[in-house]
Scaffold this motif. Structure first.
Motif, PDB file in Angstrom:
ATOM      1  N   GLN A 133       0.751  -1.124  -0.027  1.00 33.47           N
ATOM      2  CA  GLN A 133      -0.035  -0.099   0.028  1.00 33.47           C
ATOM      3  C   GLN A 133       0.958   1.304   0.073  1.00 33.47           C
ATOM      4  OE1 GLN A 133      -2.170  -0.695   3.763  1.00 33.47           O
ATOM      5  NE2 GLN A 133      -3.813  -1.976   2.562  1.00 33.47           N
ATOM      6  N   ARG A 134       1.505   1.502  -1.049  1.00 34.69           N
ATOM      7  CA  ARG A 134       2.649   2.612  -1.367  1.00 34.69           C
ATOM      8  C   ARG A 134       2.024   4.008  -1.046  1.00 34.69           C
ATOM      9  NH1 ARG A 134       6.086   0.124  -6.527  1.00 34.69           N
ATOM     10  NH2 ARG A 134       6.486  -1.742  -5.493  1.00 34.69           N
ATOM     11  N   LEU A 135       0.479   4.155  -1.179  1.00 33.50           N
ATOM     12  CA  LEU A 135      -0.156   5.365  -0.976  1.00 33.50           C
ATOM     13  C   LEU A 135      -1.055   5.131   0.066  1.00 33.50           C
ATOM     14  CD1 LEU A 135      -0.899   8.274  -1.346  1.00 33.50           C
ATOM     15  CD2 LEU A 135      -2.389   7.681  -3.079  1.00 33.50           C
ATOM     16  N   ALA A 136      -0.891   5.679   1.423  1.00 25.77           N
ATOM     17  CA  ALA A 136      -1.758   5.647   2.220  1.00 25.77           C
ATOM     18  C   ALA A 136      -2.237   6.860   2.960  1.00 25.77           C
ATOM     19  CB  ALA A 136      -1.335   4.661   3.437  1.00 25.77           C
ATOM     20  N   VAL A 137      -3.691   7.024   3.237  1.00 26.48           N
ATOM     21  CA  VAL A 137      -4.024   8.381   3.763  1.00 26.48           C
ATOM     22  C   VAL A 137      -5.045   8.267   4.996  1.00 26.48           C
ATOM     23  CG1 VAL A 137      -5.493  10.430   2.994  1.00 26.48           C
ATOM     24  CG2 VAL A 137      -3.911   9.253   1.311  1.00 26.48           C
ATOM     25  N   LYS A 138      -4.733   8.888   5.888  1.00 24.24           N
ATOM     26  CA  LYS A 138      -5.888   8.782   6.743  1.00 24.24           C
ATOM     27  C   LYS A 138      -6.422  10.334   6.920  1.00 24.24           C
ATOM     28  CE  LYS A 138      -4.857   5.151  10.098  1.00 24.24           C
ATOM     29  NZ  LYS A 138      -4.432   4.798  11.691  1.00 24.24           N
ATOM     30  N   SER A 139      -7.741  10.390   6.747  1.00 24.61           N
ATOM     31  CA  SER A 139      -8.500  11.600   6.731  1.00 24.61           C
ATOM     32  C   SER A 139      -9.896  11.644   6.579  1.00 24.61           C
ATOM     33  CB  SER A 139      -7.877  12.301   5.165  1.00 24.61           C
ATOM     34  OG  SER A 139      -8.657  13.724   5.080  1.00 24.61           O
ATOM     35  N   ASP A 140     -10.714  12.679   7.247  1.00 23.35           N
ATOM     36  CA  ASP A 140     -11.972  12.593   7.298  1.00 23.35           C
ATOM     37  C   ASP A 140     -12.742  12.876   5.829  1.00 23.35           C
ATOM     38  OD1 ASP A 140     -12.181  12.114  10.054  1.00 23.35           O
ATOM     39  OD2 ASP A 140     -12.526  14.380  10.577  1.00 23.35           O
ATOM     40  N   GLU A 141     -11.979  13.345   4.889  1.00 29.23           N
ATOM     41  CA  GLU A 141     -12.396  13.592   3.447  1.00 29.23           C
ATOM     42  C   GLU A 141     -11.236  13.671   2.708  1.00 29.23           C
ATOM     43  OE1 GLU A 141     -14.828  17.194   3.163  1.00 29.23           O
ATOM     44  OE2 GLU A 141     -15.987  16.736   4.772  1.00 29.23           O
ATOM     45  N   VAL A 142     -11.312  13.312   1.395  1.00 31.73           N
ATOM     46  CA  VAL A 142     -10.109  13.264   0.482  1.00 31.73           C
ATOM     47  C   VAL A 142     -10.787  14.034  -0.585  1.00 31.73           C
ATOM     48  CG1 VAL A 142      -8.916  12.114  -1.088  1.00 31.73           C
ATOM     49  CG2 VAL A 142      -9.015  11.315   1.056  1.00 31.73           C
ATOM     50  N   LEU A 143     -10.363  15.047  -1.022  1.00 28.80           N
ATOM     51  CA  LEU A 143     -10.918  16.040  -2.181  1.00 28.80           C
ATOM     52  C   LEU A 143     -10.244  15.793  -3.571  1.00 28.80           C
ATOM     53  CD1 LEU A 143     -12.900  18.105  -3.441  1.00 28.80           C
ATOM     54  CD2 LEU A 143     -11.200  20.009  -2.417  1.00 28.80           C
ATOM     55  N   TYR A 144     -10.913  15.696  -4.608  1.00 26.45           N
ATOM     56  CA  TYR A 144     -10.267  15.573  -6.219  1.00 26.45           C
ATOM     57  C   TYR A 144     -11.286  16.983  -6.857  1.00 26.45           C
ATOM     58  CZ  TYR A 144      -8.287  11.178  -4.889  1.00 26.45           C
ATOM     59  OH  TYR A 144      -7.545  10.064  -4.530  1.00 26.45           O
ATOM     60  N   SER A 145     -10.273  17.810  -7.473  1.00 22.56           N
ATOM     61  CA  SER A 145     -11.100  18.915  -8.285  1.00 22.56           C
ATOM     62  C   SER A 145     -10.500  19.047  -9.373  1.00 22.56           C
ATOM     63  CB  SER A 145     -11.267  20.171  -7.391  1.00 22.56           C
ATOM     64  OG  SER A 145     -11.964  21.114  -8.080  1.00 22.56           O
ATOM     65  N   HIS A 146     -11.113  19.448 -10.457  1.00 20.60           N
ATOM     66  CA  HIS A 146     -10.403  19.774 -11.619  1.00 20.60           C
ATOM     67  C   HIS A 146      -9.659  21.193 -11.471  1.00 20.60           C
ATOM     68  CE1 HIS A 146     -12.471  23.738 -12.502  1.00 20.60           C
ATOM     69  NE2 HIS A 146     -13.415  23.484 -11.640  1.00 20.60           N
ATOM     70  N   ASP A 147      -8.537  21.158 -12.370  1.00 19.59           N
ATOM     71  CA  ASP A 147      -7.502  22.194 -11.890  1.00 19.59           C
ATOM     72  C   ASP A 147      -7.950  23.734 -12.418  1.00 19.59           C
ATOM     73  OD1 ASP A 147      -5.229  23.737 -12.200  1.00 19.59           O
ATOM     74  OD2 ASP A 147      -3.914  22.719 -13.501  1.00 19.59           O
ATOM     75  N   ASP A 148      -8.485  24.446 -11.475  1.00 23.41           N
ATOM     76  CA  ASP A 148      -8.864  25.738 -11.686  1.00 23.41           C
ATOM     77  C   ASP A 148      -7.755  26.903 -11.534  1.00 23.41           C
ATOM     78  OD1 ASP A 148      -8.883  25.564  -9.083  1.00 23.41           O
ATOM     79  OD2 ASP A 148     -11.009  26.391  -8.560  1.00 23.41           O
ATOM     80  N   VAL A 149      -6.621  26.435 -11.167  1.00 22.14           N
ATOM     81  CA  VAL A 149      -5.281  27.349 -11.062  1.00 22.14           C
ATOM     82  C   VAL A 149      -4.525  27.513 -12.378  1.00 22.14           C
ATOM     83  CG1 VAL A 149      -3.455  27.561  -9.696  1.00 22.14           C
ATOM     84  CG2 VAL A 149      -5.396  26.582  -8.693  1.00 22.14           C
ATOM     85  N   THR A 150      -4.244  26.503 -12.904  1.00 22.86           N
ATOM     86  CA  THR A 150      -3.261  26.549 -14.122  1.00 22.86           C
ATOM     87  C   THR A 150      -3.842  27.532 -15.325  1.00 22.86           C
ATOM     88  OG1 THR A 150      -2.296  24.448 -13.606  1.00 22.86           O
ATOM     89  CG2 THR A 150      -1.825  25.340 -15.740  1.00 22.86           C
ATOM     90  N   PRO A 151      -5.026  27.344 -15.748  1.00 25.27           N
ATOM     91  CA  PRO A 151      -6.013  26.770 -15.367  1.00 25.27           C
ATOM     92  C   PRO A 151      -5.945  25.391 -16.267  1.00 25.27           C
ATOM     93  CG  PRO A 151      -6.996  28.012 -16.975  1.00 25.27           C
ATOM     94  CD  PRO A 151      -5.578  28.601 -16.683  1.00 25.27           C
ATOM     95  N   GLY A 152      -6.653  24.217 -16.033  1.00 26.57           N
ATOM     96  CA  GLY A 152      -6.822  22.953 -16.757  1.00 26.57           C
ATOM     97  C   GLY A 152      -7.605  22.936 -17.875  1.00 26.57           C
ATOM     98  N   THR A 153      -8.248  21.824 -18.312  1.00 26.47           N
ATOM     99  CA  THR A 153      -9.241  21.671 -19.209  1.00 26.47           C
ATOM    100  C   THR A 153     -10.760  21.690 -18.537  1.00 26.47           C
ATOM    101  OG1 THR A 153      -9.135  19.256 -18.549  1.00 26.47           O
ATOM    102  CG2 THR A 153      -7.971  20.060 -20.266  1.00 26.47           C
ATOM    103  N   GLY A 154     -10.751  21.378 -17.121  1.00 27.15           N
ATOM    104  CA  GLY A 154     -12.104  21.688 -16.566  1.00 27.15           C
ATOM    105  C   GLY A 154     -12.603  20.170 -16.213  1.00 27.15           C
ATOM    106  N   ASN A 155     -11.729  19.134 -16.678  1.00 27.27           N
ATOM    107  CA  ASN A 155     -12.074  17.702 -16.494  1.00 27.27           C
ATOM    108  C   ASN A 155     -11.392  17.291 -15.077  1.00 27.27           C
ATOM    109  OD1 ASN A 155     -13.293  17.554 -18.979  1.00 27.27           O
ATOM    110  ND2 ASN A 155     -11.124  17.371 -20.066  1.00 27.27           N
ATOM    111  N   MET A 156     -12.113  16.000 -14.596  1.00 27.32           N
ATOM    112  CA  MET A 156     -11.615  15.459 -13.265  1.00 27.32           C
ATOM    113  C   MET A 156     -11.759  13.953 -13.598  1.00 27.32           C
ATOM    114  SD  MET A 156      -9.984  15.688 -10.687  1.00 27.32           S
ATOM    115  CE  MET A 156      -9.422  13.856 -10.690  1.00 27.32           C
ATOM    116  N   VAL A 157     -10.795  13.183 -13.939  1.00 29.24           N
ATOM    117  CA  VAL A 157     -10.891  11.640 -14.234  1.00 29.24           C
ATOM    118  C   VAL A 157      -9.833  11.069 -13.278  1.00 29.24           C
ATOM    119  CG1 VAL A 157     -10.591  10.146 -16.077  1.00 29.24           C
ATOM    120  CG2 VAL A 157     -11.371  12.277 -16.606  1.00 29.24           C
ATOM    121  N   VAL A 158     -10.495   9.965 -12.632  1.00 31.30           N
ATOM    122  CA  VAL A 158      -9.473   9.202 -11.899  1.00 31.30           C
ATOM    123  C   VAL A 158      -9.567   7.747 -12.682  1.00 31.30           C
ATOM    124  CG1 VAL A 158      -9.411   7.779  -9.656  1.00 31.30           C
ATOM    125  CG2 VAL A 158     -10.344  10.103  -9.703  1.00 31.30           C
TER     126      VAL A 158
END
Length: 480
Positions: A133-158
């Motif tokens: 388990q090379r990536l392990a996270v303990k958190s109440d929430e995990v957020l994934y959002s589209h890139d609105d800083v660069t900005p990106g394409t507006g897409n969000m795909v996992v």
């Protein structure tokens, strides 16, 4: 006297007097800038109450004791302020913001923005990562959002990518580390949602065929029925099956015929047929037939040999249809085999066809019969079959029930005895038995018809049906 290139530390010179002064000055600068700890970076002037060692990044426009020192580092030493110019590469901890900043290209930026986290072997956030388990996270929430800083394409795909169909790609939902649901591609290319009560056995709730896009609900849907797009076969194997399986293949067979019946009753056949293929073996169960929607269902022994599949409950009826609609079809099975069994087939509604059935021993009482139809039930022998054990009656049609066997060969083996009558029709019930060949003898009264019950043999005569005693009529019963 000269200074160092980066921190401007004063250097001692040859033959310099009071060298300790130069040395101490260098230490003061080191103490201020090494491990730089900024209390605040938004103040324009001192707030008051500072102590030696306190450091600030002077904001603009600076006033008071900091006037003209905008952008510099103010450090209190011996009760006074000294100011230092930041340089690229200098890292500071900002106490009131709980963050780290770094000086880059003449300005301050967040340190995190400069970290290139590439090809890390392990990453644990709030917990420890492992080799598996090379990536392990303990958190109440995990957020994934589209890139609105660069900005990106507006897409969000996992993306979850697996090596081959036989591998898994999906999400496992657990309680106390025990899996309760699996969602994704598990073991093949079809998308599935599976659920479990123990983390070991799973039921498929939803399946999407990757080749056709057809959605199915193997465990049924409350209020919504899966509609078939083609004929379907469910598999039953009493020795190797499990009722928590999906029943869609011999390898994932159900354990009981009843589970197969329940699966078919939960779908809309939409004009197609469904088959329940039963592996060889003995099934000690009462099979309760249910409503069918949109087609007929065949329950058949997989080998085609009637004696290979024996349905023999501890009592009651082997196949029971009460208050149902639709057409059921029984093939290649042996029913009965105990005097504790009251009826092999008992229907009060719906239709049931049968062929290549061995009817074995049942109870000897008058109302115990191999085939019993009452009410609106229609039971039809549509091909040859055999009688290998006796009972109260072979066929009994009561209160408008209908039993029909036309133009078939019925083989009687071992001289079965019928203690009541071979055929009974009562209270407008109809037993329709014309043009059959009865191969082999039986004992007992041949027929009994009463209260306008009808037994029709197409004029074949009083001795046509099996038995060794004459039949009787009463209360407008007919034998024709």
């Amino acid at each position: 006297m000269s200074d160092t290139a980066r921190l401007s530390l004063p250097l001692m010179e040859a033959a310099q007097s009071e060298k300790h002064v130069t040395h101490n000055e260098a230490l003061v600068v080191l103490d201020a800038l090494v491990g730089l700890n900024l209390i605040d970076r938004d103040l324009f002037e001192p707030a008051g109450g500072e102590s030696d060692g306190d450091a600030y990044l002077v904001a603009s426009p600076a006033t008071g004791d900091w006037a003209g020192e905008e952008g510099r580092i103010a450090s209190m030493i011996d009760g006074g302020w000294r100011f230092y110019d930041p340089f690229d590469g200098l890292i500071a901890h900002v106490v009131d913001e709980a963050t780290f900043i770094v000086h880059v290209n003449g300005g301050w930026v967040e340190l995190a923005s400069q970290l290139a986290l590439q090809n890390l072997p392990l990453l644990g956030l709030g917990t420890k990562a492992t080799e598996t388990q090379r990536l392990a996270v303990k958190s109440d929430e995990v957020l994934y959002s589209h890139d609105d800083v660069t900005p990106g394409t507006g897409n969000m795909v996992v993306t979850l990518n697996k090596a081959a169909d036989a591998n898994d790609a999906g999400h496992a939902y657990k309680i106390g580390w025990q899996a309760r649901a699996l969602v994704g591609l598990f073991g093949d290319g079809d998308y599935r949602v599976k659920v479990s009560t123990d983390g070991a056995s799973f039921l498929s709730a939803l399946e999407v065929d990757h080749a056709t896009g057809v959605v199915s609900f193997p465990s049924g849907v409350r209020g919504v029925r899966e509609a078939l797009s083609a004929a379907r076969t469910y598999y039953v194997d009493g020795a190797g099956g499990d009722d928590t399986n999906d029943g869609m293949s011999a390898a994932t067979a159900f354990a009981t015929i009843q589970r197969g019946v329940d699966a078919v009753a939960a779908i809309d056949m939409a004009g197609h047929s469904a088959t329940i293929s039963v592996a060889a073996g003995t099934y000690p169960e009462i099979v309760v037939l249910k409503d069918l929607i949109g087609g007929r269902c065949i329950i058949q022994g997989a080998t085609g040999v009637a004696s290979d599949v024996i349905v023999q409950p501890g009592g009651g009826s082997t196949f029971l249809g009460i208050g149902i609609s639709g057409t059921w079809d029984l093939r290649h099975m042996q029913l009965g085999g105990s005097t504790a069994i009251s009826r092999c087939i008992h229907m009060d509604s719906g239709r049931l066809d049968f062929q290549n059935i061995n009817f074995d021993t049942i109870g000897p009482a008058f109302n115990q019969a191999h085939i019993y139809a009452i009410g609106s039930a229609q039971i039809n022998g549509v091909d040859d079959y055999a009688i290998i054990g006796g009972g109260g009656c072979h066929v009994y049609a009561d209160r408008r029930g209908s039993i029909s066997v036309y133009g078939r060969t019925i083989t009687l083996i071992g001289i079965p005895d019928f203690t009541a009558r071979f055929a009974v029709a009562s209270t407008l019930g109809c037993v329709y038995l014309p043009n059959n060949t009865w191969s082999g003898p039986a004992t007992g009264q041949r027929y009994f018809a009463r209260i306008r019950g009808t037994i029709f043999v197409n004029g074949a005569g009083a001795l046509h049906l099996p038995g060794d005693a004459a039949g009787t009529l009463s209360e407008d019963g007919w034998y024709v």
